[in-house]
Motif scaffolding. Structure first.
Motif, mmCIF file in Angstrom:
data_model
loop_
_atom_site.group_PDB
_atom_site.id
_atom_site.type_symbol
_atom_site.label_atom_id
_atom_site.label_comp_id
_atom_site.label_asym_id
_atom_site.label_seq_id
_atom_site.Cartn_x
_atom_site.Cartn_y
_atom_site.Cartn_z
ATOM 1 N N THR A 1 5.167 -28.209 -0.922
ATOM 2 C CA THR A 1 4.129 -28.141 -0.473
ATOM 3 C C THR A 1 3.976 -26.798 -0.221
ATOM 4 O O THR A 1 1.876 -26.355 -0.391
ATOM 5 C CB THR A 1 3.397 -29.023 0.303
ATOM 6 N N ILE A 2 4.231 -25.670 0.482
ATOM 7 C CA ILE A 2 3.371 -25.094 1.351
ATOM 8 C C ILE A 2 3.809 -24.011 0.103
ATOM 9 O O ILE A 2 2.958 -22.703 0.103
ATOM 10 C CB ILE A 2 4.573 -24.677 2.387
ATOM 11 N N HIS A 3 4.658 -23.767 -0.669
ATOM 12 C CA HIS A 3 4.021 -23.081 -1.507
ATOM 13 C C HIS A 3 4.611 -23.629 -2.783
ATOM 14 O O HIS A 3 5.226 -22.553 -3.926
ATOM 15 C CB HIS A 3 5.920 -22.106 -1.695
ATOM 16 N N GLU A 4 3.371 -23.993 -3.024
ATOM 17 C CA GLU A 4 3.526 -25.152 -4.361
ATOM 18 C C GLU A 4 2.681 -24.260 -5.354
ATOM 19 O O GLU A 4 3.052 -25.056 -6.639
ATOM 20 C CB GLU A 4 2.159 -26.552 -4.246
ATOM 21 N N GLN A 5 2.127 -23.720 -5.066
ATOM 22 C CA GLN A 5 0.879 -22.509 -6.232
ATOM 23 C C GLN A 5 0.782 -21.516 -5.362
ATOM 24 O O GLN A 5 1.100 -20.856 -5.007
ATOM 25 C CB GLN A 5 -0.114 -23.792 -6.792
ATOM 26 N N GLY A 6 0.045 -20.512 -7.018
ATOM 27 C CA GLY A 6 -0.327 -19.177 -6.624
ATOM 28 C C GLY A 6 -0.032 -18.635 -7.795
ATOM 29 O O GLY A 6 -0.654 -18.961 -8.871
ATOM 30 N N ALA A 7 -0.285 -17.028 -7.174
ATOM 31 C CA ALA A 7 -0.077 -16.434 -8.802
ATOM 32 C C ALA A 7 0.634 -14.646 -8.770
ATOM 33 O O ALA A 7 0.590 -15.176 -7.647
ATOM 34 C CB ALA A 7 -1.816 -15.756 -9.199
ATOM 35 N N VAL A 8 1.138 -14.774 -9.720
ATOM 36 C CA VAL A 8 1.777 -12.982 -10.422
ATOM 37 C C VAL A 8 0.552 -12.422 -10.765
ATOM 38 O O VAL A 8 -0.325 -12.219 -11.136
ATOM 39 C CB VAL A 8 2.918 -13.169 -11.658
ATOM 40 N N ILE A 9 0.488 -11.491 -9.562
ATOM 41 C CA ILE A 9 0.120 -10.205 -9.619
ATOM 42 C C ILE A 9 0.208 -8.878 -9.965
ATOM 43 O O ILE A 9 1.438 -8.866 -9.511
ATOM 44 C CB ILE A 9 -1.292 -10.319 -8.207
ATOM 45 N N SER A 10 -0.487 -8.088 -11.213
ATOM 46 C CA SER A 10 -0.002 -6.872 -11.568
ATOM 47 C C SER A 10 -0.986 -5.788 -11.298
ATOM 48 O O SER A 10 -2.471 -6.508 -11.262
ATOM 49 C CB SER A 10 1.841 -6.552 -12.546
ATOM 50 N N TRP A 11 -0.262 -4.481 -10.989
ATOM 51 C CA TRP A 11 -1.480 -3.642 -10.460
ATOM 52 C C TRP A 11 -1.205 -2.069 -10.991
ATOM 53 O O TRP A 11 0.149 -1.802 -11.287
ATOM 54 C CB TRP A 11 -2.222 -3.365 -9.279
ATOM 55 N N SER A 12 -1.392 -1.779 -12.178
ATOM 56 C CA SER A 12 -1.002 -0.318 -12.252
ATOM 57 C C SER A 12 -1.910 0.416 -11.515
ATOM 58 O O SER A 12 -3.174 0.893 -11.357
ATOM 59 C CB SER A 12 -1.820 0.128 -13.996
ATOM 60 N N VAL A 13 -0.732 1.820 -11.513
ATOM 61 C CA VAL A 13 -1.213 3.098 -10.236
ATOM 62 C C VAL A 13 -1.860 4.032 -11.030
ATOM 63 O O VAL A 13 0.084 4.351 -11.888
ATOM 64 C CB VAL A 13 -0.206 3.069 -8.516
ATOM 65 N N LEU B 1 1.222 -1.217 -0.440
ATOM 66 C CA LEU B 1 0.356 0.054 0.082
ATOM 67 C C LEU B 1 1.188 1.053 -0.181
ATOM 68 O O LEU B 1 0.778 2.154 -0.506
ATOM 69 C CB LEU B 1 -1.340 -0.265 1.504
ATOM 70 N N THR B 2 1.992 1.551 1.014
ATOM 71 C CA THR B 2 2.677 2.556 1.161
ATOM 72 C C THR B 2 3.656 2.386 -0.151
ATOM 73 O O THR B 2 4.077 3.619 -0.872
ATOM 74 C CB THR B 2 3.489 2.677 2.544
ATOM 75 N N ASP B 3 3.857 1.607 -0.868
ATOM 76 C CA ASP B 3 4.635 1.736 -2.318
ATOM 77 C C ASP B 3 3.857 2.166 -3.345
ATOM 78 O O ASP B 3 4.384 3.023 -4.154
ATOM 79 C CB ASP B 3 5.003 0.109 -2.902
ATOM 80 N N ALA B 4 2.368 2.282 -3.521
ATOM 81 C CA ALA B 4 1.598 2.840 -4.101
ATOM 82 C C ALA B 4 1.629 4.123 -3.870
ATOM 83 O O ALA B 4 1.559 5.054 -4.951
ATOM 84 C CB ALA B 4 0.046 2.202 -3.996
ATOM 85 N N HIS B 5 1.676 4.405 -2.541
ATOM 86 C CA HIS B 5 1.558 6.220 -2.681
ATOM 87 C C HIS B 5 2.804 6.755 -2.446
ATOM 88 O O HIS B 5 2.998 7.785 -3.425
ATOM 89 C CB HIS B 5 1.800 6.149 -0.788
ATOM 90 N N SER B 6 3.904 5.801 -2.500
ATOM 91 C CA SER B 6 5.269 6.533 -2.999
ATOM 92 C C SER B 6 5.495 6.755 -4.719
ATOM 93 O O SER B 6 5.793 7.795 -4.725
ATOM 94 C CB SER B 6 6.522 5.430 -2.685
ATOM 95 N N LEU B 7 4.886 5.681 -5.388
ATOM 96 C CA LEU B 7 5.123 5.468 -6.788
ATOM 97 C C LEU B 7 4.366 6.673 -7.257
ATOM 98 O O LEU B 7 4.299 7.539 -7.876
ATOM 99 C CB LEU B 7 4.604 4.192 -7.311
ATOM 100 N N THR B 8 3.117 7.242 -7.152
ATOM 101 C CA THR B 8 1.718 8.259 -7.093
ATOM 102 C C THR B 8 2.167 9.729 -6.881
ATOM 103 O O THR B 8 1.841 10.565 -6.892
ATOM 104 C CB THR B 8 0.532 7.842 -6.540
ATOM 105 N N ASP B 9 3.168 9.275 -5.673
ATOM 106 C CA ASP B 9 3.587 10.552 -5.335
ATOM 107 C C ASP B 9 5.244 11.373 -5.439
ATOM 108 O O ASP B 9 5.394 12.081 -5.004
ATOM 109 C CB ASP B 9 3.972 11.077 -3.557
#
Length: 199
Positions: A186-198, A112-120
């Motif tokens: 098995t603890i980190h067996e799957q997932g996704a890469v997620i991106s957001w544009s700000v 969240l604060t990274d998003a603020h840093s990018l826009t600021d």
């Protein structure tokens, strides 16, 4: 040239199983237990080896108005901050610091604060966020029974976008969600890469 954040998201999801298969971490085989800096390094090295367009991606780019550094700068000038979204440690225990590292508007260097840093900042006209989200294997016998049904990459992507808008009145859109599976641990067996544009 890399065609922005969407390509990066898809390409990381594509190479992560190969990188995972060659990674032996201090907490077990696979990339999932490695720290954020190490994961980004391993994944970017693999992308550069497979696709010369990634040679132009820069790491640890200084913000013009502070001593802080941005994780990645894409060749099209898009600054990207990256975070791991990992609810469990490699031993299966809940990760106690995950929530504040991702969702908190009150701590430094969260998604969240990274998003603020990018826009600021004047670092770029628009910015990107990248999250690498890990889930336990579907057949993991130790899976958490009280796990909320909304524990999906899509729901987490939506929650993060809404939280950023709530706290910072910032325009944020989910750019891409690219799933991966078949990792070693098995603890980190799957997932996704997620991106957001700000913006």
């Amino acid at each position: 040239m890399v065609d922005g954040l969407s390509d990066l998201t898809e390409d990381i999801a594509e190479v992560i199983p190969d990188v995972d298969s060659r990674t032996s971490g201090q907490y077990g085989d696979g990339i999932g237990s490695e720290n954020e800096e190490r994961q980004i390094e391993l994944l970017l090295d693999e992308l550069r080896e497979q696709d010369s367009r990634y040679q132009e991606v820069r790491r640890e780019v200084p913000y013009p108005e502070s001593a802080e550094r941005c994780d990645l700068m894409l060749p099209d000038g898009t600054p990207v901050e990256a975070k791991l979204i990992r609810y469990w440690r490699a031993n299966g225990d809940p990760e106690p610091n995950m929530y504040k590292h991702v969702f908190s508007p009150f701590h430094k260097n969260t998604l969240l604060t990274d998003a603020h840093s990018l826009t600021d900042s004047d670092i770029g006209d628009r910015g990107g966020l990248l999250g690498i989200f890990y889930k336990r294997a579907d057949d993991d016998p130790e899976n958490v029974e009280a796990l909320p049904k909304r524990y999906t990459a899509e729901d987490i992507a939506d929650k993060i976008a809404k939280d950023i808008t709530h706290w910072y009145d910032t325009d944020v859109d989910i750019c891409r969600i690219a799933h991966f599976t078949g990792l070693q641990h098995t603890i980190h067996e799957q997932g996704a890469v997620i991106s957001w544009s700000v913006e």
